[in-house]
Structure formats: C-alpha cells, structure tokens
Scaffold this motif. Structure first.
Motif, PDB file in Angstrom:
ATOM      1  N   GLY A 185      30.321  83.358  31.073  1.00 13.02           N
ATOM      2  CA  GLY A 185      31.525  82.799  30.666  1.00 13.02           C
ATOM      3  C   GLY A 185      31.824  83.171  29.177  1.00 13.02           C
ATOM      4  N   ASP A 186      30.885  83.346  28.278  1.00  9.39           N
ATOM      5  CA  ASP A 186      31.102  83.718  27.021  1.00  9.39           C
ATOM      6  C   ASP A 186      31.314  85.220  27.088  1.00  9.39           C
ATOM      7  OD1 ASP A 186      30.544  81.191  26.128  1.00  9.39           O
ATOM      8  OD2 ASP A 186      28.409  81.833  25.603  1.00  9.39           O
ATOM      9  N   VAL A 187      30.585  86.258  27.840  1.00 10.13           N
ATOM     10  CA  VAL A 187      30.826  87.379  27.088  1.00 10.13           C
ATOM     11  C   VAL A 187      31.593  88.185  28.533  1.00 10.13           C
ATOM     12  CG1 VAL A 187      28.435  87.571  26.211  1.00 10.13           C
ATOM     13  CG2 VAL A 187      28.687  88.138  28.730  1.00 10.13           C
ATOM     14  N   TRP A 188      31.721  87.858  29.821  1.00 10.17           N
ATOM     15  CA  TRP A 188      32.418  88.606  30.823  1.00 10.17           C
ATOM     16  C   TRP A 188      33.839  87.846  30.945  1.00 10.17           C
ATOM     17  CZ3 TRP A 188      30.218  92.960  32.015  1.00 10.17           C
ATOM     18  CH2 TRP A 188      29.044  93.256  31.999  1.00 10.17           C
ATOM     19  N   ARG A 189      34.844  88.768  31.109  1.00 16.83           N
ATOM     20  CA  ARG A 189      36.162  88.089  31.477  1.00 16.83           C
ATOM     21  C   ARG A 189      36.257  88.038  32.966  1.00 16.83           C
ATOM     22  NH1 ARG A 189      39.110  89.025  26.964  1.00 16.83           N
ATOM     23  NH2 ARG A 189      38.406  90.693  25.527  1.00 16.83           N
ATOM     24  N   PRO A 190      37.547  87.270  33.306  1.00 17.10           N
ATOM     25  CA  PRO A 190      37.462  86.753  34.577  1.00 17.10           C
ATOM     26  C   PRO A 190      37.455  87.866  35.655  1.00 17.10           C
ATOM     27  CG  PRO A 190      39.057  85.666  33.343  1.00 17.10           C
ATOM     28  CD  PRO A 190      38.441  86.587  32.373  1.00 17.10           C
ATOM     29  N   GLU A 191      38.053  89.169  35.353  1.00 19.99           N
ATOM     30  CA  GLU A 191      38.063  90.132  36.193  1.00 19.99           C
ATOM     31  C   GLU A 191      36.678  91.014  36.792  1.00 19.99           C
ATOM     32  OE1 GLU A 191      39.877  91.824  32.400  1.00 19.99           O
ATOM     33  OE2 GLU A 191      39.739  90.039  33.512  1.00 19.99           O
ATOM     34  N   GLN A 192      35.654  90.322  35.797  1.00 14.78           N
ATOM     35  CA  GLN A 192      34.302  91.078  35.837  1.00 14.78           C
ATOM     36  C   GLN A 192      33.430  89.894  36.386  1.00 14.78           C
ATOM     37  OE1 GLN A 192      34.236  91.945  31.764  1.00 14.78           O
ATOM     38  NE2 GLN A 192      34.100  94.335  32.226  1.00 14.78           N
ATOM     39  N   ARG A 193      33.843  88.689  36.915  1.00 13.00           N
ATOM     40  CA  ARG A 193      33.282  87.547  37.073  1.00 13.00           C
ATOM     41  C   ARG A 193      32.185  87.766  38.471  1.00 13.00           C
ATOM     42  NH1 ARG A 193      33.800  84.729  33.715  1.00 13.00           N
ATOM     43  NH2 ARG A 193      35.784  84.009  34.042  1.00 13.00           N
ATOM     44  N   GLY A 194      33.035  88.563  39.419  1.00 12.32           N
ATOM     45  CA  GLY A 194      32.115  88.645  40.623  1.00 12.32           C
ATOM     46  C   GLY A 194      30.752  89.500  40.445  1.00 12.32           C
ATOM     47  N   ARG A 195      31.124  90.584  39.714  1.00 10.97           N
ATOM     48  CA  ARG A 195      29.998  91.605  39.385  1.00 10.97           C
ATOM     49  C   ARG A 195      28.815  91.079  38.461  1.00 10.97           C
ATOM     50  NH1 ARG A 195      29.878  97.210  35.924  1.00 10.97           N
ATOM     51  NH2 ARG A 195      28.052  97.817  36.826  1.00 10.97           N
ATOM     52  N   SER A 196      29.373  90.372  37.677  1.00 14.64           N
ATOM     53  CA  SER A 196      28.474  89.766  36.394  1.00 14.64           C
ATOM     54  C   SER A 196      27.535  88.681  37.167  1.00 14.64           C
ATOM     55  CB  SER A 196      29.212  89.361  35.263  1.00 14.64           C
ATOM     56  OG  SER A 196      30.158  88.264  35.631  1.00 14.64           O
ATOM     57  N   LEU A 197      28.172  87.862  37.861  1.00 19.96           N
ATOM     58  CA  LEU A 197      27.550  86.687  38.716  1.00 19.96           C
ATOM     59  C   LEU A 197      26.444  87.485  39.845  1.00 19.96           C
ATOM     60  CD1 LEU A 197      29.934  84.070  39.491  1.00 19.96           C
ATOM     61  CD2 LEU A 197      27.847  83.759  38.222  1.00 19.96           C
ATOM     62  N   GLY A 198      26.984  88.405  40.282  1.00 19.11           N
ATOM     63  CA  GLY A 198      26.213  89.037  41.319  1.00 19.11           C
ATOM     64  C   GLY A 198      24.881  89.890  40.586  1.00 19.11           C
ATOM     65  N   VAL A 199      24.964  90.513  39.501  1.00 23.56           N
ATOM     66  CA  VAL A 199      24.045  91.274  38.924  1.00 23.56           C
ATOM     67  C   VAL A 199      22.941  90.245  38.132  1.00 23.56           C
ATOM     68  CG1 VAL A 199      23.243  92.692  36.881  1.00 23.56           C
ATOM     69  CG2 VAL A 199      25.234  93.139  38.550  1.00 23.56           C
ATOM     70  N   TYR A 200      23.643  89.123  37.633  1.00 24.14           N
ATOM     71  CA  TYR A 200      22.623  88.207  37.225  1.00 24.14           C
ATOM     72  C   TYR A 200      21.817  87.476  38.128  1.00 24.14           C
ATOM     73  CZ  TYR A 200      21.072  83.528  35.938  1.00 24.14           C
ATOM     74  OH  TYR A 200      20.417  82.497  36.072  1.00 24.14           O
TER      75      TYR A 200
END
Length: 502
Positions: free
Chosen positions: A172-187
């Motif tokens: 939540g600190d580093v990724w913006r809402p429009e990147q939420r799905g990809r960042s969660l998926g990669v993590y």
C-alpha cells in the motif's frame, strides 16, 4: 534519502533557501501554510509511490521471498510428524501442537508487529523480525525435547508473523490503486508456493535424511534473505519519511515551526501514548468495525479450509490410495498451482476492472470507491465451493488421482480469486493504517488455520470426504456471497461511521 538530483530538477517544489539546493527539503504550500512538510506534487522522488519501478519491485520481491520461507516453515514438518513424535515420545495431541502452534503465534504476532511498523517504520521491524525468526527456527533444528521444540516453534511463528502485517502495508505504501492487482499478484506468486512446497520438501527430507534438516535448510535460506533485506529493502512508510525530512529541515534552519500532518495529529500525545494507541488499534478494528469483522470471517474461513487440506492431503494419498509419503507430497503441487493461477488471473482482472470503473467514474465526475473492488469476489465465491465438491466426492469414490487433484486445484483457485479483492478493499478502506487493518484480519485467519485441522480428521472419519467437503463448500458459499454483498450495500456507510479514532 535518494534521488536528490532528480528532485532538484522537478518544478513546483519549495526550498528552504537557495543555499541548500543540494538537500532539497520540500515544503508544502498547500493551504497557504509554508511550514507544512509534505510530498511535492505531482512528483517527489522520496515519495515511495513515485519511486522508480525497479526499487518498488525490489522491496516487493524481498517481502515475497521472505514470505515464501516463513510460510513454508509452517507446513514443512507435516510429513515428518510421526517420526518426530516417535523420537520425542509425543502423543497425537502433542505432535499436532508442534505443527500448529506456529500458526497460533501468527495470530498474535501481527497484532503487535503491525502497529509497531506504523510507529517506528517498516524497515526496522522487518530486520528485527528476520533475525528473531532465524534464531528460533534454528533452535527448532537443535531441539532435544518436545518442550523445546514446541516452545521454539511458537517463538519462530511470532517472528514469522511479521510478514502478514508488513507485506500489505508496504504494498500500500509503494503501489498506486491502479497497480493493486498486479502488485498483489506478483507478491503472492512465491509465498503461495510456500505452504504447498513445504510438505513436498518435508516429505523427501523425512524419507532421506534427518527431520532436523527441515529447519537447518530453511534457516540457511532465512540468513541469506536477512542479508539481502539489509541492502535491498528501503523504508516505505510515508509519515516516517516525512518526519525525517521535517527533522532535517528543523536542524538546517533552527526553526521548530516546520511540521508534518502526522506530527500535528499526535502533537498533544506523548510517545508512550502514541505507542499504546497504536498497539490497541488492531483489536479496536476487530471489535468495532463491521468491515474488518466481515472480511476477517471470510478470509479466516478460507484460510482454515486451506490448512484442513494441507494437514489431511497426505493422509488421503497414503491411506486411501496406498502411495508413499514422498509421492503423496507431490500432490501438493495441485494446491500450489491452483493458488498461483488464481492470484495471476485475479490480479489482471482487478486492474482491468479498476481501469474500467475509474473511466466510468471520471465520465460521471465521481471518484473510485473501495467498494468497487467487490464485484471481482463473486466468481471466486462460486468457483471455490465447486472445486470442494469435486475434490470431496472424487476422493470419496477413489477416482483417478488426476481428477482429485483437479478438484483441489479449482478450489484453491476460487479461494484466491475471492481473497485478493477483499485484501485490496481493506487496504483502500483503511489506507492510513493498512498494517493494523491487515493484522486484525490476520488474527482470524491464523486462528482458523490453527483450529480447523484439529477437527478435520474426525470430520472426515464421520462424514467421509464427500459429505465433509460438501458441508464446508455450502458454508463457504454462504460466506463468499452474502458477506461481499453486505459490504457492497453498506460498506460506504460503515466506513463513514467508523469514527473511532484510529
């Protein structure tokens, strides 16, 4: 502090004075207050959300790899339980406790660790938890009695639990809402493998060497990740970064009037009071916020199902299909594959829905609301129970192993598709206190992961795999549909009433 040259090149930022250009401390002119220290708009190189993509992925990957190891340790000893129990003369309850007490610790750890990261920052908490986990996981490998093993498993689990509080906070600190799905998926890509890979590795180690190597090998990996985190992980918590900037400005100018919003909010509180309020925040959220309560119940139920499967899957193959312990462990690949596929499909789906909804809201002069994450939950809420039905009845009838594995793959995929949008919803509904909110939801998840496997063997003994999994699927369908629908209808109102001071 990084990228000062880049910052100096950005327009629209205020300097304290021209002779301090190299330090470039930015002062917000917002609201006409020249002493408010905030991130510059539209770009500030010290704002984690404006970091280069490579740095964002670096901190994400560090957490992902660390999460993989900590989650793998939760299940790695499952295939060796009988061997460990025999060596330490443990009864069945003590053997089960040695495995599951790790999960009990992960229920309580985030309640402390999450708030600490919102007071002292993500970086020191991550480093401290890495070292704590390494020490106690190593002690497990050298345990010479059942008491030492169980106690060190609990303490290792407490340190491991930091990942549950920190991960979503950092994302939540580093990724913006429009990147939420990809960042969660990669993590999630690597940690999701951990719970399923653990029994596979544990099965081969139990059959070919001493069980102690389960802990020694994971401790070696943890030592490497601890060293990597000291170099690759950077502080991401915005209030702390801004406070450091304000401290620097006050030192440079000798003017104590400079402040941050976070400092203003806590101006009348002593450090002890700030810490105390932070430490009770997750419990307050869990006790008084219906959004946290509903998402905790849904997430907890699904997590409990996962650990029912993880704790009983090997027995299915050894007892009903007559396979060896080593071969039975390979079936956990189906669990891991289902979760990984679910995370990648859902990550892409979430970002596409967000882009479409944001465009629609822009046309209507509206803004994105957290509740817009919820429609993505429904497909998973239907797919997960379907997979459990397939898994239960094909196992009951002892059909070919590939059909059974397909059923569990579908179930894991569905639960992942349900869980990710709910996680994104909580992150956006409690954006200022993501770590505390996720600590509150993790409490229920870890509690069910600890408790559900305790009754699972008896449930399957009485109901069989068919009716046992059917009962779980029906309850899961109830939670998975009605819970998100309730939040969709009342979520905005509930958020508006969440007037308790966090």
């Amino acid at each position: 502090m990084h990228g000062t040259e880049d910052v100096a090149e950005e327009g629209g930022t205020a300097e304290i004075c021209k002779d301090r250009m190299l330090l470039s401390p930015h002062i917000s002119k917002e609201g006409g207050d020249p002493f408010l220290v905030a991130f510059a708009e539209p770009f500030d190189a010290e704002n984690p959300k404006d970091w280069p993509t490579s740095r964002k992925w670096a901190v994400t990957d560090v957490l992902s790899a660390t999460g993989f190891n900590r989650i793998m340790v939760s299940t790695i000893m499952a295939p060796a339980l009988s061997i460990i129990a025999q060596e330490f003369e443990m009864n069945s309850a003590e053997a089960a406790m040695a495995l599951s007490i790790y999960l009990l610790a992960t229920a309580f750890g985030p309640l402390v660790i999450g708030p600490l990261s919102e007071v002292y920052g993500r970086e020191p908490v991550l480093h401290a938890s890495n070292i704590w986990f390494l020490i106690w996981n190593l002690v497990c490998g050298f345990a010479n009695s059942k008491e030492v093993l169980i106690a060190s498993r609990f303490l290792a689990g407490f340190g491991a639990s930091a990942i549950y509080a920190l991960a979503n906070g950092v994302l939540g600190d580093v990724w913006r809402p429009e990147q939420r799905g990809r960042s969660l998926g990669v993590y999630l890509l690597i940690p999701l493998l951990g719970a399923a890979v653990g029994p596979i590795i544990g099965g081969f180690m139990a059959g070919r060497t001493t069980w102690r190597w389960m802990f020694w090998s994971t401790s070696i990996f943890q030592a490497v990740m601890t060293l990597v985190s000291f170099t690759a992980f950077h502080e991401t918590y915005a209030p702390l970064i801004l406070r450091r900037r304000a401290d620097q400005i006050r030192r440079e100018t000798g003017d104590t009037r400079f402040y941050t919003v976070h400092e203003l909010l806590n101006a009348d509180d002593s450090p002890t009071r700030v810490l105390a309020r932070a430490l009770v925040r997750p419990l307050r959220l869990l006790a008084f916020h219906p959004i946290i309560q509903i998402t905790s119940l849904i997430g907890g139920f699904h997590y409990g199902i996962l650990y029912i499967v993880l704790s009983t899957f090997s027995d299915l193959w050894t007892r009903q299909y007559g396979q060896s312990v080593e071969i039975s462990g390979l079936h956990y690949i189906a669990c891991a594959l289902g979760e990984v596929l679910g995370s990648q499909i859902c990550g892409s789906l979430m970002d596409r829905l967000y882009a479409r909804q944001k465009a629609a809201q822009s046309n209507a002069n509206g803004t994105h609301k957290p509740e817009m994450r919820l429609p993505a939950v429904i497909p998973g809420a239907l797919i997960g129970p379907l997979g459990l039905f397939i898994y239960g009845w094909t196992a009951q009838k002892r059909l070919h192993w590939a059909v059974v594995d397909t059923g569990i793959l579908i179930a894991m995929l569905g639960m992942q598709v349900t869980g990710m949008p709910l996680t994104a919803y909580v992150m956006e509904a409690y954006a200022e206190h993501v770590s505390s909110a996720m600590a509150a939801t993790q409490f229920m998840r870890s509690l069910t992961a600890f408790l559900f496997p305790l009754f699972a063997p008896r449930m399957y003994e009485v109901l069989g795999y068919g009716w046992g999994n059917s009962a779980i699927a029906i309850v899961g369908l109830f939670f998975g549909i009605l819970g998100p629908l309730g939040i969709w209808v009342f979520g905005e109102r509930l958020r508006g009433r969440a007037g308790v001071v966090l």
